[in-house]
Design an enzyme around this catalytic site. Structure first.
Site, short mmCIF file in Angstrom:
data_model
loop_
_atom_site.label_atom_id
_atom_site.label_comp_id
_atom_site.label_asym_id
_atom_site.label_seq_id
_atom_site.Cartn_x
_atom_site.Cartn_y
_atom_site.Cartn_z
N SER A 150 14.10 20.26 1.86
CA SER A 150 13.87 19.17 0.90
C SER A 150 13.90 19.74 -0.51
O SER A 150 13.50 20.89 -0.73
CB SER A 150 12.52 18.51 1.15
OG SER A 150 12.18 17.62 0.10
N TYR A 174 3.05 19.02 0.92
CA TYR A 174 4.35 18.87 1.58
C TYR A 174 5.37 19.82 0.97
O TYR A 174 6.11 20.52 1.68
CB TYR A 174 4.81 17.43 1.44
CG TYR A 174 6.22 17.16 1.92
CD1 TYR A 174 6.51 17.04 3.27
CD2 TYR A 174 7.26 17.03 0.99
CE1 TYR A 174 7.80 16.78 3.70
CE2 TYR A 174 8.55 16.76 1.41
CZ TYR A 174 8.82 16.66 2.77
OH TYR A 174 10.10 16.41 3.19
#
Length: 251
Positions: free
Chosen positions: A144, A157
């Protein structure tokens, strides 16, 4: 084996209910992929995903897999590879978590880290070993852009994805020249169930667009894929901003 354009005949999805993974599987089945393994926690959602791929003409099997149970990974993945060569492993499991809540409940933050990083290290190494033993294949890792630089809004995250990204890059270097190809995919904000209800970030994308980029990356044997491609430039600039400036940005 893959065809001349890099499309796999057989695919193993780790995270068998992931929207990005299933969009990728549908796209590959429409091209050439004929055998698909969906690995995930047994559930009606996993069964439905398998049935939809069967409707497209693929032979689909499921296998129980839990990212949070690394001790079970070897047996689960050995079962798949024992049935025949796997041309591509798509490591697609992960959780977003709830930043505000997880800061107050550290065990929830640990679960995010264990799922996104520790579980991926285990499954990634086992998959890489199996691919290397058969002498060919691709390991595609869904990372990501959140891992490029920690943001106040989602640093739990983001830090887990930063670890995953670094691991996958290092694994790719370790496997260079063995016949095994590692590709890291860095999507931005993806419109999906995971992000439903969240404020959409600039350059938002879709599972289908990520799937298209993965196919193109396979054809090119890319090592890193950004989705959309413009994020490469954006993140390069953000990564080099002084910390005091970055802290004041509305990100």
């Amino acid at each position: 084996m893959k065809d001349a354009f890099g499309i796999p005949q057989s695919l193993l999805v780790l995270g068998g209910t992931s929207e990005i993974a299933l969009a990728t599987a549908r796209r590959l089945v429409a091209r050439r992929t004929r055998t698909v393994w969906l690995a995930g926690r047994p559930s009606p959602a996993l069964d439905r995903a398998a049935e939809r791929l069967r409707d497209l003409g693929a032979e689909v099997r499921t296998v129980a897999f839990d990212a949070l149970d690394p001790e079970s990974h070897e047996a689960a993945l050995d079962k798949v590879f024992a049935e025949g060569d796997i041309d591509m492993v798509l490591l697609a499991f992960g959780v977003l978590g709830d930043q505000a809540h997880d800061e107050r409940e550290p065990l929830n933050a640990v679960r995010v880290a264990q799922t996104n990083y520790t579980g991926a290290v285990s499954a990634g190494l086992i998959s890489a070993r199996a691919l290397q033993a058969q002498g060919h294949g691709s390991l595609v890792v869904l990372s990501s852009v959140a891992g490029e630089r920690a943001r106040r809004a989602n640093f739990i995250y983001g830090s887990s994805k930063a670890g995953l990204d670094a691991f996958a890059q290092g694994l790719g270097d370790a496997l260079h020249g063995t016949g095994v190809h590692v590709m890291v995919v860095r999507p931005g904000f993806v419109r999906s169930r995971m992000t439903e209800g969240m404020e959409e970030a600039p350059l938002a994308t879709t599972p289908e667009a990520v799937a298209t980029a993965i196919e193109l990356g396979l054809r090119r044997r890319s090592e890193t894929v950004w989705v959309p491609g413009a994020l490469r430039v954006v993140m390069s600039a953000l990564r080099h901003l002084p910390r005091g400036v970055f802290r004041r940005l509305p990100v």
